[in-house]
Design an enzyme around this catalytic site. Structure first.
Site, PDB file in Angstrom:
ATOM      1  N   GLU A   1       1.082  -2.601   3.337  1.00  9.21           N
ATOM      2  CA  GLU A   1       1.708  -1.917   2.199  1.00  9.21           C
ATOM      3  C   GLU A   1       3.129  -1.478   2.551  1.00  9.21           C
ATOM      4  O   GLU A   1       4.053  -1.579   1.743  1.00  9.21           O
ATOM      5  CB  GLU A   1       0.894  -0.673   1.810  1.00  9.21           C
TER       6      GLU A   1
ATOM      7  N   HIS B   1      -1.054  -0.947  -4.818  1.00  9.46           N
ATOM      8  CA  HIS B   1      -2.507  -0.736  -4.853  1.00  9.46           C
ATOM      9  C   HIS B   1      -3.148  -1.454  -3.664  1.00  9.46           C
ATOM     10  O   HIS B   1      -2.794  -2.592  -3.354  1.00  9.46           O
ATOM     11  CB  HIS B   1      -3.066  -1.285  -6.178  1.00  9.46           C
TER      12      HIS B   1
HETATM   13  C1  GRF Z   1      -2.016   3.759  -0.754  1.00  6.42           C
HETATM   14  O1  GRF Z   1      -3.121   3.109  -0.192  1.00  6.42           O
HETATM   15  C2  GRF Z   1      -1.616   3.105  -2.048  1.00  6.42           C
HETATM   16  O2  GRF Z   1      -1.861   1.741  -2.075  1.00  6.42           O
HETATM   17  C3  GRF Z   1      -2.504   3.807  -3.052  1.00  6.42           C
HETATM   18  O3  GRF Z   1      -2.595   5.127  -2.600  1.00  6.42           O
HETATM   19  C4  GRF Z   1      -2.362   5.179  -1.203  1.00  6.42           C
HETATM   20  C5  GRF Z   1      -1.227   6.122  -0.999  1.00  6.42           C
HETATM   21  O4  GRF Z   1      -0.976   6.356   0.357  1.00  6.42           O
HETATM   22  N1  GRF Z   1      -2.001   3.684  -4.387  1.00  6.42           N
HETATM   23  P1  GRF Z   1       0.322   7.135   0.784  1.00  6.42           P
HETATM   24  O5  GRF Z   1       0.301   8.478   0.038  1.00  6.42           O
HETATM   25  O6  GRF Z   1       1.506   6.319   0.397  1.00  6.42           O
HETATM   26  O7  GRF Z   1       0.213   7.317   2.269  1.00  6.42           O
END
Ligand code: GRF
Length: 204
Positions: free
Chosen positions: A176, A111
């Site tokens: 992330e 998240h």
């Molecule tokens: C990311 O920002 C994640 O944290 C959230 O949704 C987004 C997904 O991005 N849960 P992606 O599809 O992985 O590029």
């Protein structure tokens, strides 16, 4: 040695899926993605999986009378693949009781905020509008609430005066992509202990 089998659930862009794939291909993460499941037919994430010859499945919400029925189909599919860990990566449906109970402590999510601040949609926008000076990303176990499960790992990212939702999202997303494979690796190596809602890690 048994392979650590992942299922990745997606709905859109799939950049976190890509980070997991890359980490496996670089042999930093000793795991394999058995299946990528999407609730949207044309998710870019499905394309990314196909490019790496990973099996994909689209489970069509329109073919299920309600969320319970949808979740039953999802649970059955996940059981078929004897999955060790289910990673939500931009998956835009809330998982119901059946999935959560069947795969207790085996579902994680990433998240884009420092939970418990700013759960739910548009976390980066919420952070900008609240005026926080730091935000970040969180990997957590999934429970029945929205972004409320036990926290595994977090990375802090600064929020600058000139930031808007887009620039902050970009800075968080870069983190992330490091954090998610790292959390998966820790779980795979049994370095994550869950006690109530407290996660400790023996990673010294
Ligand atoms: C990311 O920002 C994640 O944290 C959230 O949704 C987004 C997904 O991005 N849960 P992606 O599809 O992985 O590029």
């Amino acid at each position: 040695m048994n392979t650590f089998k992942l299922a990745v659930l997606v709905s859109g862009r799939g950049s976190n899926l890509q980070a997991i794939i890359d980490s496996i291909e670089r042999e930093e993460l000793d795991a394999s993605i058995s299946i990528v499941i999407s609730n949207t037919r044309d998710a870019m994430a499905l394309q990314r999986a196909k490019e790496h010859e990973i099996k994909t499945i689209f489970i069509d919400p329109a073919k299920h009378i309600d969320s319970k029925d949808y979740d039953k189909a999802l649970t059955d599919k996940l059981k078929e693949y004897s999955i060790d860990l289910i990673c939500l990566a931009g998956y835009m449906r809330i998982l119901g009781e059946e999935v959560i109970q069947t795969f207790e402590k085996k579902i994680i999510n990433i998240h884009p905020s420092l939970l418990p601040a700013f759960p739910g949609l548009n976390a980066q926008k919420q952070a900008i509008e609240h005026g926080v000076k730091f935000s970040g990303c969180t990997v957590h176990f999934v429970d029945l609430g929205v972004d409320s499960g036990p926290i595994i790992l977090q990375t802090v990212v600064p929020v600058y005066d000139k930031d808007d939702e887009k620039s902050l999202s970009k800075r968080i997303l870069e983190q992330e992509h490091h954090l998610y494979p790292k959390a998966i690796k820790m779980i795979k190596e049994s370095k994550v202990n869950l006690n109530g809602r407290i996660v400790t890690s023996n990673t010294v």
